[in-house]
Design a protein around this motif. Structure first.
Motif, PDB file in Angstrom:
ATOM      1  N   SER A   1      27.451  11.725  -2.797  1.00 31.98           N
ATOM      2  CA  SER A   1      27.322  12.973  -3.550  1.00 31.98           C
ATOM      3  C   SER A   1      28.518  13.199  -4.468  1.00 31.98           C
ATOM      4  CB  SER A   1      27.175  14.142  -2.577  1.00 31.98           C
ATOM      5  OG  SER A   1      27.181  15.374  -3.258  1.00 31.98           O
ATOM      6  N   GLU A   2      29.711  12.876  -3.966  1.00 30.45           N
ATOM      7  CA  GLU A   2      30.934  13.112  -4.748  1.00 30.45           C
ATOM      8  C   GLU A   2      31.154  12.041  -5.815  1.00 30.45           C
ATOM      9  OE1 GLU A   2      34.063  13.342  -1.931  1.00 30.45           O
ATOM     10  OE2 GLU A   2      33.315  15.186  -0.969  1.00 30.45           O
ATOM     11  N   ARG A   3      30.756  10.806  -5.526  1.00 31.02           N
ATOM     12  CA  ARG A   3      31.084   9.677  -6.402  1.00 31.02           C
ATOM     13  C   ARG A   3      30.138   9.567  -7.591  1.00 31.02           C
ATOM     14  NH1 ARG A   3      33.836   4.510  -4.794  1.00 31.02           N
ATOM     15  NH2 ARG A   3      33.506   3.042  -6.494  1.00 31.02           N
ATOM     16  N   TYR A   4      28.862   9.894  -7.382  1.00 32.24           N
ATOM     17  CA  TYR A   4      27.867   9.710  -8.432  1.00 32.24           C
ATOM     18  C   TYR A   4      27.385  11.060  -8.959  1.00 32.24           C
ATOM     19  CZ  TYR A   4      28.176   5.022  -6.597  1.00 32.24           C
ATOM     20  OH  TYR A   4      28.670   3.815  -6.183  1.00 32.24           O
ATOM     21  N   SER A   5      26.655  11.022 -10.067  1.00 32.09           N
ATOM     22  CA  SER A   5      26.248  12.267 -10.707  1.00 32.09           C
ATOM     23  C   SER A   5      25.294  13.056  -9.815  1.00 32.09           C
ATOM     24  CB  SER A   5      25.561  11.964 -12.042  1.00 32.09           C
ATOM     25  OG  SER A   5      24.336  11.288 -11.839  1.00 32.09           O
ATOM     26  N   GLU A   6      25.222  14.343 -10.075  1.00 28.67           N
ATOM     27  CA  GLU A   6      24.363  15.216  -9.272  1.00 28.67           C
ATOM     28  C   GLU A   6      22.899  14.792  -9.360  1.00 28.67           C
ATOM     29  OE1 GLU A   6      23.081  19.948  -9.013  1.00 28.67           O
ATOM     30  OE2 GLU A   6      24.874  19.348 -10.136  1.00 28.67           O
ATOM     31  N   ARG A   7      22.473  14.406 -10.564  1.00 25.77           N
ATOM     32  CA  ARG A   7      21.062  14.036 -10.717  1.00 25.77           C
ATOM     33  C   ARG A   7      20.762  12.703 -10.022  1.00 25.77           C
ATOM     34  NH1 ARG A   7      20.248  12.288 -17.042  1.00 25.77           N
ATOM     35  NH2 ARG A   7      21.934  10.756 -17.154  1.00 25.77           N
ATOM     36  N   THR A   8      21.757  11.783  -9.996  1.00 28.05           N
ATOM     37  CA  THR A   8      21.564  10.518  -9.269  1.00 28.05           C
ATOM     38  C   THR A   8      21.463  10.790  -7.777  1.00 28.05           C
ATOM     39  OG1 THR A   8      22.765   9.225 -10.924  1.00 28.05           O
ATOM     40  CG2 THR A   8      22.561   8.269  -8.731  1.00 28.05           C
ATOM     41  N   PHE A   9      22.371  11.599  -7.259  1.00 27.37           N
ATOM     42  CA  PHE A   9      22.336  11.933  -5.834  1.00 27.37           C
ATOM     43  C   PHE A   9      21.036  12.638  -5.475  1.00 27.37           C
ATOM     44  CE2 PHE A   9      23.098  14.958  -2.356  1.00 27.37           C
ATOM     45  CZ  PHE A   9      23.390  14.049  -1.345  1.00 27.37           C
TER      46      PHE A   9
ATOM     47  N   THR B   1       0.797  -1.223   0.000  1.00 29.77           N
ATOM     48  CA  THR B   1       0.000   0.000   0.000  1.00 29.77           C
ATOM     49  C   THR B   1       0.832   1.276   0.000  1.00 29.77           C
ATOM     50  OG1 THR B   1      -0.147  -0.113   2.424  1.00 29.77           O
ATOM     51  CG2 THR B   1      -1.949  -1.110   1.155  1.00 29.77           C
ATOM     52  N   THR B   2       2.104   1.174   0.352  1.00 30.98           N
ATOM     53  CA  THR B   2       2.941   2.374   0.462  1.00 30.98           C
ATOM     54  C   THR B   2       4.202   2.216  -0.379  1.00 30.98           C
ATOM     55  OG1 THR B   2       2.169   2.708   2.736  1.00 30.98           O
ATOM     56  CG2 THR B   2       4.142   3.915   2.065  1.00 30.98           C
ATOM     57  N   TYR B   3       4.417   3.151  -1.304  1.00 34.00           N
ATOM     58  CA  TYR B   3       5.627   3.126  -2.132  1.00 34.00           C
ATOM     59  C   TYR B   3       6.743   3.860  -1.399  1.00 34.00           C
ATOM     60  CZ  TYR B   3       8.917   4.639  -5.730  1.00 34.00           C
ATOM     61  OH  TYR B   3      10.065   4.881  -6.442  1.00 34.00           O
ATOM     62  N   GLU B   4       7.854   3.147  -1.158  1.00 34.73           N
ATOM     63  CA  GLU B   4       8.973   3.761  -0.452  1.00 34.73           C
ATOM     64  C   GLU B   4      10.274   3.056  -0.819  1.00 34.73           C
ATOM     65  OE1 GLU B   4       9.878   5.454   4.019  1.00 34.73           O
ATOM     66  OE2 GLU B   4       8.936   3.480   3.840  1.00 34.73           O
ATOM     67  N   ASN B   5      11.328   3.861  -1.005  1.00 35.90           N
ATOM     68  CA  ASN B   5      12.672   3.337  -1.248  1.00 35.90           C
ATOM     69  C   ASN B   5      13.510   3.538   0.014  1.00 35.90           C
ATOM     70  OD1 ASN B   5      12.216   2.995  -4.211  1.00 35.90           O
ATOM     71  ND2 ASN B   5      12.082   5.230  -4.150  1.00 35.90           N
ATOM     72  N   LEU B   6      14.487   2.635   0.212  1.00 38.01           N
ATOM     73  CA  LEU B   6      15.333   2.720   1.400  1.00 38.01           C
ATOM     74  C   LEU B   6      16.808   2.790   1.014  1.00 38.01           C
ATOM     75  CD1 LEU B   6      13.709  -0.053   3.668  1.00 38.01           C
ATOM     76  CD2 LEU B   6      13.120   2.386   3.563  1.00 38.01           C
TER      77      LEU B   6
ATOM     78  N   ILE C   1      18.310  10.039  -5.134  1.00 40.93           N
ATOM     79  CA  ILE C   1      18.460   9.253  -3.904  1.00 40.93           C
ATOM     80  C   ILE C   1      18.093  10.101  -2.689  1.00 40.93           C
ATOM     81  CG2 ILE C   1      20.113   8.091  -2.389  1.00 40.93           C
ATOM     82  CD1 ILE C   1      21.628   7.205  -4.906  1.00 40.93           C
ATOM     83  N   TYR C   2      18.609  11.309  -2.638  1.00 36.77           N
ATOM     84  CA  TYR C   2      18.382  12.174  -1.479  1.00 36.77           C
ATOM     85  C   TYR C   2      16.905  12.539  -1.331  1.00 36.77           C
ATOM     86  CZ  TYR C   2      19.432  15.739   2.009  1.00 36.77           C
ATOM     87  OH  TYR C   2      19.493  16.459   3.180  1.00 36.77           O
ATOM     88  N   GLY C   3      16.234  12.712  -2.472  1.00 37.23           N
ATOM     89  CA  GLY C   3      14.838  13.145  -2.425  1.00 37.23           C
ATOM     90  C   GLY C   3      13.827  12.020  -2.375  1.00 37.23           C
ATOM     91  N   LYS C   4      14.224  10.816  -2.838  1.00 38.44           N
ATOM     92  CA  LYS C   4      13.240   9.738  -3.008  1.00 38.44           C
ATOM     93  C   LYS C   4      13.455   8.551  -2.068  1.00 38.44           C
ATOM     94  CE  LYS C   4      11.069  11.428  -6.714  1.00 38.44           C
ATOM     95  NZ  LYS C   4       9.603  11.598  -6.829  1.00 38.44           N
ATOM     96  N   TYR C   5      14.509   8.566  -1.263  1.00 45.07           N
ATOM     97  CA  TYR C   5      14.827   7.422  -0.408  1.00 45.07           C
ATOM     98  C   TYR C   5      14.777   7.820   1.070  1.00 45.07           C
ATOM     99  CZ  TYR C   5      16.427   4.555  -4.345  1.00 45.07           C
ATOM    100  OH  TYR C   5      16.482   3.818  -5.498  1.00 45.07           O
ATOM    101  N   ARG C   6      14.264   6.885   1.884  1.00 41.94           N
ATOM    102  CA  ARG C   6      14.380   7.068   3.333  1.00 41.94           C
ATOM    103  C   ARG C   6      15.755   6.571   3.745  1.00 41.94           C
ATOM    104  NH1 ARG C   6      12.375   3.861   7.920  1.00 41.94           N
ATOM    105  NH2 ARG C   6      11.050   2.640   6.514  1.00 41.94           N
ATOM    106  N   MET C   7      16.514   7.428   4.386  1.00 47.01           N
ATOM    107  CA  MET C   7      17.896   7.101   4.722  1.00 47.01           C
ATOM    108  C   MET C   7      17.990   6.531   6.126  1.00 47.01           C
ATOM    109  SD  MET C   7      20.016  10.090   2.842  1.00 47.01           S
ATOM    110  CE  MET C   7      19.673  10.460   1.114  1.00 47.01           C
ATOM    111  N   ILE C   8      18.647   5.385   6.241  1.00 41.84           N
ATOM    112  CA  ILE C   8      18.743   4.669   7.507  1.00 41.84           C
ATOM    113  C   ILE C   8      20.213   4.408   7.816  1.00 41.84           C
ATOM    114  CG2 ILE C   8      18.116   2.578   8.761  1.00 41.84           C
ATOM    115  CD1 ILE C   8      15.722   2.324   6.834  1.00 41.84           C
ATOM    116  N   LYS C   9      20.669   4.885   8.958  1.00 42.44           N
ATOM    117  CA  LYS C   9      22.071   4.699   9.350  1.00 42.44           C
ATOM    118  C   LYS C   9      22.146   3.966  10.697  1.00 42.44           C
ATOM    119  CE  LYS C   9      26.481   7.031  10.129  1.00 42.44           C
ATOM    120  NZ  LYS C   9      27.196   8.323  10.226  1.00 42.44           N
ATOM    121  N   PRO C  10      22.490   2.672  10.676  1.00 43.29           N
ATOM    122  CA  PRO C  10      22.699   1.943  11.944  1.00 43.29           C
ATOM    123  C   PRO C  10      24.033   2.381  12.564  1.00 43.29           C
ATOM    124  CG  PRO C  10      22.219   0.450  10.093  1.00 43.29           C
ATOM    125  CD  PRO C  10      22.603   1.780   9.523  1.00 43.29           C
ATOM    126  N   ALA C  11      23.987   3.410  13.384  1.00 41.49           N
ATOM    127  CA  ALA C  11      25.217   3.971  13.962  1.00 41.49           C
ATOM    128  C   ALA C  11      25.624   3.172  15.190  1.00 41.49           C
ATOM    129  CB  ALA C  11      25.000   5.447  14.310  1.00 41.49           C
TER     130      ALA C  11
END
Length: 270
Positions: A234-242, A118-123, A245-255
């Motif tokens: 951000s540095e490794r991949y193209s600006e449009r790819t970043f 029911t929910t579209y989400e990228n991780l 990812i930054y706008g369409k993905y939920r970012m999860i960091k197991p710190a």
């Protein structure tokens, strides 16, 4: 018979009546023999496509899952999923400072599975080596496979190697690779593990953007795991790819500290 072919209404009605009589007689005979009315009806493993594998020319979910199962068996990931899943996950490996964060992350992963239809989400799982990023993606993959979803797993190296074969080495492309190339864009969930371990070039940059953008357009979820920091991505991949990812993905960091080291130490104490 000729009258029916010629469209004689009376003959058509008579034929329908005869067929109804035959159907009723069949039910009576089955009942007399102690069988249910539908005993002679075919039993399909997939009622949606009736085991044809296709619905209106499109692959049925059962065929997609069968293909995925084959791919997982070929890549040996099937054995990994038996060991890495929510049932084998334990909170005992986290200390008191790590537990609240990891409990929240794990519950979020379970919710992702629950809400998948029911929910579209990228991780995007990112952070240091050995903190459980791949384990969590495997937990999600295993649960969704059980539900009948088509899930394809690639390491970044495997993914771009497959795409390169399809693009540049057509003589090596067999039916399986062609099918996989199609399913990379259309499977229910694509997992790209260890992004950043591949050799980055213009082809990789263009293909990564194509996959992320095309799957987003089709609203097909993607999970990416990487040891890179957000700045590194951000540095490794193209600006449009970043940007995607930054706008369409939920970012999860197991710190947390390296689980592999902690597990090894715990094992050595036994």
């Amino acid at each position: 018979g000729r009258r029916v072919i010629d469209g004689d209404v009376g003959a058509l009605n008579a034929l329908r009546d005869k067929l109804r009589e035959i159907a009723e007689r069949k039910k009576e005979l089955l009942k007399e023999g102690g069988f249910p009315d539908d005993y002679l009806e075919p039993v399909y493993e997939c009622s949606d496509c009736k085991d044809t594998g296709y619905i209106e020319g499109n692959k049925c979910h059962c065929l997609k899952q069968a293909i995925t199962g084959y791919l997982y068996a070929q890549s040996n990931i099937e054995n990994v999923l038996k060991k890495e899943n929510f049932d084998t996950l334990t909170y005992d490996v986290y200390d008191d400072t790590e537990l609240p964060l990891m409990r929240n992350i794990i519950e979020g992963c379970k919710a992702y599975v629950r809400d998948f239809d029911t929910t579209y989400e990228n991780l995007l799982f990112y952070g240091d080596v050995g903190v459980g990023k791949t384990f969590l993606t495997n937990c999600i993959a295993g649960e969704l496979l059980k539900q009948g979803h088509s899930v394809i797993y690639f390491t970044a190296f495997q993914l771009f190697d497959t795409l390169a074969k399809y693009a540049f080495r057509q003589q090596e492309v067999n039916e399986d690779i062609g099918r996989v190339h199609e399913d990379i864009f259309d499977c229910d969930l694509l997992i790209i593990d260890d992004l950043g371990t591949e050799m980055t070039n213009s082809f990789v940059l263009s293909q990564l953007f194509l996959i992320i953008n095309e799957r987003d357009n089709r609203m097909k979820p993607t999970i990416i795991s990487t040891n890179l920091s957000i700045e590194d991505i951000s540095e490794r991949y193209s600006e449009r790819t970043f940007s995607r990812i930054y706008g369409k993905y939920r970012m999860i960091k197991p710190a947390i500290r390296d689980l592999r080291i902690k597990l090894k130490r715990a094992s050595s104490r036994k």
